[in-house]
Design an enzyme around this catalytic site. Structure first.
Site, short mmCIF file in Angstrom:
data_model
loop_
_atom_site.label_atom_id
_atom_site.label_comp_id
_atom_site.label_asym_id
_atom_site.label_seq_id
_atom_site.Cartn_x
_atom_site.Cartn_y
_atom_site.Cartn_z
CG ASP A 36 34.04 43.67 -24.71
OD1 ASP A 36 33.36 43.41 -23.86
OD2 ASP A 36 33.88 44.32 -25.82
CG ASP A 50 35.49 40.76 -31.89
OD1 ASP A 50 34.44 41.88 -31.47
OD2 ASP A 50 36.62 40.99 -31.88
CB CYS A 59 25.66 30.58 -50.04
SG CYS A 59 25.32 30.74 -48.08
CB CYS A 110 23.34 29.94 -45.15
SG CYS A 110 22.64 31.09 -46.09
CB CYS A 117 21.52 30.63 -49.91
SG CYS A 117 22.18 32.20 -49.45
CG HIS A 151 23.93 35.20 -46.60
ND1 HIS A 151 24.07 34.11 -47.34
CD2 HIS A 151 24.34 36.13 -47.03
CE1 HIS A 151 25.00 34.32 -48.46
NE2 HIS A 151 25.29 35.70 -48.01
#
Length: 381
Positions: free
Chosen positions: A96, A270, A308, A310, A313, A339
């Site tokens: 940015d 974002d 989930c 991931c 998890c 997560h």
């Protein structure tokens, strides 16, 4: 004609909404859109290794010009070979302009036509940032996508003030474009401002589109205004932007706003939200948010989210993660951060699939029902 290093490829438009499926090509790889970008303010997504971000499907991350300018300094990053080498990340990076930080972190600032005089939030030293300086810093940082230096006025600011601000932002955008020394190596996006005023948003978009930036962002939203106001502004602003260029909504990261933004034609998002709330022990799950610090999870041996896949998890229980968070163990922050980032990146993957199948509205309804957004006075993120 400039051969822009950042290119958008539109692959499909969803039949029932303004949603777009596409790809954005950058000097460091191509990523699918719509895409959520994890935020690595200081050239690091908090607690995450680059390999983990790549593993969970992040095609691009965001770093902050203002903060990297103050430390370690753009010259050090440049000497290291640019941000990609400095932080060992070989995919896309967006920086940015630093404008939002100037206006949000500094109580003492003086906005002039030449730029903004203000004081550092670190030590109070006097600083000056101009459109040219913002571009110079980003040229040295070496990001794939840079942002124009703009003023981000409060959403509830007066019409007269916002009008002058929009006109100044357009002049600053033109100055930044002229100062851009690496046109063929880094893409520079323009930022549409105008608060909640339709005619000012139209004027801002017209000004910037005439400058032929390779991409456009919509700024000045998600700054405290009600979400229905944000959606209202997106309804009339997004169609003003070229179909053959990326559209980026800045600072948005709640699941509902991501889906609503995609429906309105946004390609990139974002937000610091997933890692920020993770550090407070709050996680996003398919059934809504889970505040893992709560006592009810002390003997809960299920994963954070049974739907989930991931790393967190697959391997750890709510009880263990709660123990880590309550004990101020850094590993707990890593697990909740992993997560939450995975959850949003996976959500966008599912959104892309829904666009392919022309059933995004059905997906939204199902997701909102499961997450709890359809309940009276929902409190879920």
């Amino acid at each position: 004609m400039i051969d822009h290093p950042v290119k958008y490829h539109l692959e499909k438009k969803e039949k029932h909404t303004g949603a777009r499926l596409g790809k954005i090509e950058t000097p460091h790889g191509t990523f699918e859109t719509p895409m959520f970008m994890p935020v690595g303010t200081l050239a690091s997504v908090k607690t995450m290794a680059p390999e983990e971000l790549e593993e969970m499907g992040a095609g691009i991350i965001l770093s902050n010009t203002y903060h990297l300018w103050l430390r370690p300094g753009e010259d050090i990053v440049d000497e290291a070979g640019g941000l990609h080498e400095f932080m060992n990340w070989d995919r896309g990076i967006l920086t940015d302009s630093g404008g939002f930080q100037v206006f949000s972190l500094s109580d003492m600032r003086d906005i002039k036509e030449e730029g903004v005089h203000f004081r550092s939030h670190l030590d109070g030293s006097k600083l000056f940032l101009s459109p040219e300086k913002a571009i110079q810093i980003q040229n040295k940082l070496g990001s794939d996508i840079m942002m124009s230096f703009d003023e981000c006025p409060p959403f509830d600011e007066s019409y007269d003030y916002v009008k002058k601000s929009v006109e100044r932002t357009s002049r600053w955008a033109e100055r930044g474009l002229k100062a851009h020394e690496k046109l063929n190596k880094q893409g520079l996006f323009g930022i549409v401002q105008g608060a909640g005023f339709e005619d000012l948003r139209k004027q801002s978009a017209k000004d910037l589109v005439s400058m032929d930036f390779p991409g456009y962002s919509i700024g000045g939203l998600s700054v405290g205004e009600p979400k229905k106001e944000m959606y209202r502004v997106l309804d009339f602003t997004t169609p003003l932007l070229p179909e053959n260029k990326p559209r980026y909504l800045m600072g948005v990261g709640t699941p509902d706003a991501l889906i609503e933004g995609v429906i309105r034609g946004i390609d990139m998002f974002d937000c610091v939200l997933p890692t920020r709330i993770a550090r407070n022990g709050t996680t996003m799950t398919s059934k809504g948010r889970v505040v893992i610090k709560n006592a009810e999870y002390a003997r809960d041996y299920r994963p954070l989210d049974e739907n989930c896949n991931c790393y967190t998890c697959r391997n750890y229980s709510r009880a263990y993660i709660r123990h880590l968070i309550k004990s101020d163990e850094t590993f707990g922050l890593r697990l909740t951060s992993y997560h939450n980032l995975y959850f949003l990146l996976d959500l966008m993957k599912k959104v892309r699939q829904a666009i392919r199948e022309d059933n995004l509205l059905e997906f939204k309804e199902s997701f909102f029902e499961e997450y709890g957004y359809n309940k009276p006075n929902p409190k879920n993120f």
